[in-house]
Design an enzyme around this catalytic site. Structure first.
Site, PDB file in Angstrom:
ATOM      1  N   ASP A   6       0.474 -12.692  31.107  1.00 56.89           N
ATOM      2  CA  ASP A   6       1.670 -11.940  30.704  1.00 56.89           C
ATOM      3  C   ASP A   6       2.698 -11.862  31.831  1.00 56.89           C
ATOM      4  OD1 ASP A   6       0.023 -11.600  28.558  1.00 56.89           O
ATOM      5  OD2 ASP A   6      -0.524  -9.542  29.054  1.00 56.89           O
TER       6      ASP A   6
ATOM      7  N   SER B 266       0.528 -10.620  38.753  1.00 57.40           N
ATOM      8  CA  SER B 266      -0.911 -10.461  38.976  1.00 57.40           C
ATOM      9  C   SER B 266      -1.629 -11.799  38.898  1.00 57.40           C
ATOM     10  CB  SER B 266      -1.478  -9.535  37.904  1.00 57.40           C
ATOM     11  OG  SER B 266      -1.397 -10.173  36.646  1.00 57.40           O
ATOM     12  N   GLY B 267      -0.922 -12.816  38.397  1.00 57.38           N
ATOM     13  CA  GLY B 267      -1.584 -14.095  38.181  1.00 57.38           C
ATOM     14  C   GLY B 267      -2.078 -14.220  36.748  1.00 57.38           C
TER      15      GLY B 267
ATOM     16  N   HIS C  58      -3.716  -5.215   1.011  1.00 61.79           N
ATOM     17  CA  HIS C  58      -3.088  -5.639   2.272  1.00 61.79           C
ATOM     18  C   HIS C  58      -3.086  -7.174   2.388  1.00 61.79           C
ATOM     19  CE1 HIS C  58      -2.603  -1.704   4.265  1.00 61.79           C
ATOM     20  NE2 HIS C  58      -3.559  -1.370   3.419  1.00 61.79           N
TER      21      HIS C  58
ATOM     22  N   SER D  91       2.940 -13.712  34.426  1.00 62.33           N
ATOM     23  CA  SER D  91       3.417 -15.056  34.798  1.00 62.33           C
ATOM     24  C   SER D  91       4.510 -15.509  33.842  1.00 62.33           C
ATOM     25  CB  SER D  91       2.276 -16.085  34.747  1.00 62.33           C
ATOM     26  OG  SER D  91       1.236 -15.698  35.587  1.00 62.33           O
TER      27      SER D  91
ATOM     28  N   CYS E 132       0.833  -1.208   0.000  1.00 63.45           N
ATOM     29  CA  CYS E 132       0.000   0.000   0.000  1.00 63.45           C
ATOM     30  C   CYS E 132       0.869   1.260   0.000  1.00 63.45           C
ATOM     31  CB  CYS E 132      -0.972  -0.055   1.177  1.00 63.45           C
ATOM     32  SG  CYS E 132      -2.303   1.120   1.010  1.00 63.45           S
ATOM     33  N   TYR E 133       0.920   2.027   1.105  1.00 61.04           N
ATOM     34  CA  TYR E 133       1.795   3.204   1.124  1.00 61.04           C
ATOM     35  C   TYR E 133       3.228   2.786   0.789  1.00 61.04           C
ATOM     36  CZ  TYR E 133       4.005   7.515   2.660  1.00 61.04           C
ATOM     37  OH  TYR E 133       4.732   8.676   2.689  1.00 61.04           O
TER      38      TYR E 133
END
Ligand code: XMP
Length: 517
Positions: free
Chosen positions: A230, A226-227, A172, A232, A82-83
């Site tokens: 991510d 936090s559990g 795309h 963990s 595209c661009y």
């Protein structure tokens, strides 16, 4: 070193999908913003090929982004999307004009010539579906290029310069609405660039561990647990990389789901033997939002207190040089986006932003190039139990934002916790857990009249929410069958004292949000 592809980002909303598709083809890739890419940085990155993304600017305007001039003489294959195709044309002597005939959404290209990109999927003479999103039009292609696909609106929907291995596509290929797009990208990385396709999550793990060791040296790192998936995954990866230089801090604000604090402590302290500070701060958190019914004030109070408690615990262990965070790729892109102006705050998400400056720490963010499902794959690679890896997202302020419009009390938290646990248990038993992005109960600030046995009840109503989504930005409600809802409703009303009515939320996002506050 594994083969790698450099993606130069011109600000398209879907650049991240290019990286993802390339990685799915077994090739490592990274996205770098166009204004940070020079001939030297390309050489240092040492890619086997370069992809230029789409973007919101118009090549026909002055002072719009360009690829570094040196790129065209480095001997590297380049694919412009595209661009990216338009700037390739403009920079190499073609011509691009603003067009009155804009193409957005689904379109069809006619394949007019053979091309390495099309190998095995698109034959000459075929008409193929693609997804377009552009206003400008290429009206002359540079010397050495030939058109290989056209649309009614653009004679240069795909172009190729085989000698230089430069390719351009107006559509795309990275989005799913271009059904063969992933194969076209894989043809570029494998056939054109010659990548071997041996990149796997195991490679990523090894690279990430080396990178963390190099960054941290013998410094001390703390990680807020936090559990969730991510944090963990970050904790386990860091533990493998730097062992006891890592301390995890789990601030339990008292708004966790049933048995969640115990599960976190058990996994990290007992199973992985990771040094873990478990601070039960439920009293202070509850006091901080006592009688607070405004969603934003509640969120801000919890976010601010979280930072205070985390900082206290960090000081207690003698401080740290680094803070490890589970920042993911979509977060990175949002924060470096150069497209948008100031956007409206819909809700203040809770995070530990603000801590690094306050405590003079540097950030360690080993997941910043990954998407959520790639983080899950990394978690599996690290041996994290499926119960952790496959978890639905859970908001930082926890159950506090699922008791809307009323004071949050311990009693109400207990009632909600029980209803929520029954709901999630039934979802798991029905084999629906992985089909749903997120499911939870909300305790409503409404008491309703009911009849149980021969007695009148006057208890709270709860709402059940379940959504499907790919990134949390948009969502649809999950279409349960009525039998299932009846079973859950029955169990909640029978087993949870305090609830006598169950409703189901059928709002999509937008116009709703996933959480109620
Ligand atoms: P909304 O409610 O904005 O939620 O549609 C989108 C996703 O984000 C989660 N969420 C949060 N996650 N801290 C988080 O870490 C927060 O403060 C927070 N608020 C919402 C929400 O659960 C959903 O997955």
């Amino acid at each position: 070193m594994t083969d790698r592809i450099l993606i130069v980002d011109f600000g398209s909303q879907v650049t991240q999908l290019i990286a993802r598709r390339v990685r799915e083809s077994g090739v490592y890739s990274e996205i770098h913003p166009f204004n940070k890419v020079t001939e030297d940085t390309i050489r240092a990155f040492d890619p086997k090929g370069v992809i230029l993304s789409g973007g919101p600017a118009s090549v026909a305007d002055i002072d719009t982004p360009r690829a570094p001039d040196g790129l065209w003489t480095m001997g590297l294959p380049v694919l412009g999307i595209c661009y990216g195709e338009q700037t390739m044309c403009a920079q190499l002597g073609g011509s691009v004009q603003e067009s009155h005939h804009r193409e957005f959404g689904r379109a069809y290209v006619d394949v007019v010539d053979d091309c390495d990109l099309f190998h095995g999927v698109w034959a000459v003479g075929a008409r193929e579906q693609v997804w377009m999103s552009h206003g400008d039009k290429i009206d002359a292609i540079p010397e050495g290029f030939r058109p290989v696909a056209t649309t009614d609106g653009s004679p240069f929907a795909a172009i190729a310069n085989d000698a230089k291995r430069f390719y351009g596509v107006q559509f795309h290929p990275e989005v799913v609405h271009t059904p063969h797009g992933a194969q076209l990208l894989s043809n570029f990385t494998h056939r054109v660039c010659g990548c071997s396709g041996d990149w796997t999550m195991a490679h990523f793990k090894t690279q990430a561990i080396d990178a963390v060791r190099a960054q941290v040296g013998d410094g001390k790192v703390i990680c807020g647990l936090s559990g969730g998936v991510d944090s963990s995954v970050v904790a386990v990866l860091l533990h493998e990389a730097i062992g006891d230089q890592l301390t995890c801090v789990f601030v339990d604000h008292g708004f966790m789901r049933l048995d969640e604090p115990e599960e976190v402590v058990c996994l990290f302290r007992d199973h992985y033997n990771i040094p873990l500070v478990h601070r039960d701060a439920s009293d202070v958190f509850l006091a901080a939002i006592e009688n607070q019914t405004d969603p934003e004030r509640k969120r801000k109070a919890i976010g601010g207190l979280f930072i205070d408690v985390f900082e206290e615990e960090a000081k207690r262990i003698g401080g740290a040089d680094f803070l490890a965070q589970g920042t993911l790729y979509p977060d990175v892109i949002e924060s470096v986006s150069f497209i948008g102006g100031p956007s409206v705050t819909i809700k203040s998400h809770h995070n530990v932003g603000g801590l690094p400056e306050r405590m003079n720490m540097k950030l360690v963010e080993p997941l910043r190039e990954l998407f959520k499902d790639e983080v899950r794959a990394l978690g599996r690679e690290l041996g994290l139990p499926e119960a952790f890896v496959g978890r639905h997202p859970f908001p930082g302020p926890g159950l506090a934002i699922r008791i809307p419009g009323q004071p949050v009390t311990r009693d109400k938290l207990d009632v909600l916790r029980k209803a929520d646990a029954i709901y999630r248990e039934e979802i798991t038993n029905a084999g629906l857990y992985d089909a749903i992005w997120q499911a939870f109960a909300v305790l409503l600030p409404v008491q309703t009249v009911g009849v149980m046995g021969d007695a009148r009840t006057y208890d709270y109503a709860c709402a059940l929410r379940a959504v499907t989504s790919t990134d949390g930005m948009t969502a649809d409600f999950f279409h349960f069958d009525m039998e299932f809802l009846a079973r859950v409703s029955n169990r909640i009303i029978n087993e949870v004292k305090g609830i006598n009515r169950v409703t189901f939320d059928v709002t999509s996002k937008p116009p709703g949000t996933i959480e109620w506050e």
